[in-house]
Design a protein around this motif. Structure first.
Motif, short mmCIF file in Angstrom:
data_model
loop_
_atom_site.label_atom_id
_atom_site.label_comp_id
_atom_site.label_asym_id
_atom_site.label_seq_id
_atom_site.Cartn_x
_atom_site.Cartn_y
_atom_site.Cartn_z
N ALA A 194 39.98 -29.85 -33.54
CA ALA A 194 39.33 -29.91 -32.23
C ALA A 194 38.43 -28.69 -32.00
CB ALA A 194 40.37 -30.03 -31.12
N PHE A 195 38.91 -27.52 -32.39
CA PHE A 195 38.14 -26.30 -32.23
C PHE A 195 36.86 -26.36 -33.06
CE2 PHE A 195 37.09 -21.96 -33.60
CZ PHE A 195 36.93 -21.34 -32.38
N ASN A 196 36.98 -26.77 -34.32
CA ASN A 196 35.80 -26.86 -35.19
C ASN A 196 34.81 -27.89 -34.67
OD1 ASN A 196 36.41 -24.83 -36.98
ND2 ASN A 196 37.53 -26.16 -38.37
N GLU A 197 35.29 -29.00 -34.13
CA GLU A 197 34.40 -30.02 -33.56
C GLU A 197 33.70 -29.47 -32.32
OE1 GLU A 197 32.06 -33.12 -33.07
OE2 GLU A 197 33.31 -32.78 -34.83
N ALA A 198 34.40 -28.71 -31.49
CA ALA A 198 33.79 -28.12 -30.30
C ALA A 198 32.70 -27.11 -30.69
CB ALA A 198 34.85 -27.45 -29.44
N VAL A 199 32.95 -26.33 -31.70
CA VAL A 199 31.95 -25.36 -32.18
C VAL A 199 30.73 -26.09 -32.73
CG1 VAL A 199 31.49 -23.57 -33.91
CG2 VAL A 199 33.61 -23.51 -32.60
N MET A 255 29.70 -29.09 -31.91
CA MET A 255 29.00 -29.70 -30.78
C MET A 255 28.16 -28.67 -30.04
SD MET A 255 30.54 -31.75 -27.47
CE MET A 255 31.73 -32.56 -28.51
N ARG A 256 28.72 -27.49 -29.83
CA ARG A 256 27.97 -26.43 -29.16
C ARG A 256 26.74 -26.04 -29.98
NH1 ARG A 256 30.34 -20.75 -29.47
NH2 ARG A 256 29.35 -21.04 -31.46
N GLN A 277 24.06 -28.69 -29.60
CA GLN A 277 23.41 -28.59 -28.29
C GLN A 277 22.43 -27.43 -28.25
OE1 GLN A 277 26.79 -28.37 -25.68
NE2 GLN A 277 26.95 -30.59 -25.48
#
Length: 98
Positions: A57-62, A64-65, A68
């Motif tokens: 989840a952390f790697n996916e959030a990074v 995604m950021r 963006q």
């Protein structure tokens, strides 16, 4: 159960896949910094399943950021290269050319 009874119980020994991650091992497995790995391990406890899910989840959030940021501020390869070299590019002219 009293504290004395609890103290007499055998300690759980983790082996193999059930053993908690070492921070360095966890960081290497998921491409994290050591500090990020330590934080994820602290927050999620000794459960490998929970830690694995948190790292994904952390790697996916990074990611995604980063996507963006990329779409919000697209830069051409030349602008990126010049920015890395510390030169300012304005309307096609490099500051050192002025």
């Amino acid at each position: 159960m009293s504290n004395a009874d609890y103290a007499r119980q055998p300690k759980k020994h983790f082996t193999g896949a059930s053993a908690p991650y070492a921070a360095a091992e966890f960081a290497e497995k998921y491409g994290l910094t050591l500090r990020s790995a330590q934080i994820l391990l602290f927050v999620n406890g000794p459960s490998r399943v929970a830690c694995d899910a948190a790292a994904r989840a952390f790697n996916e959030a990074v990611a995604m950021r980063n996507r963006q940021r990329q779409t919000a501020n697209p830069a051409t390869p030349v602008e990126k290269e010049d920015a890395l070299q510390g030169r300012v590019v304005h309307q096609g002219l490099i500051a050192s050319d002025c």
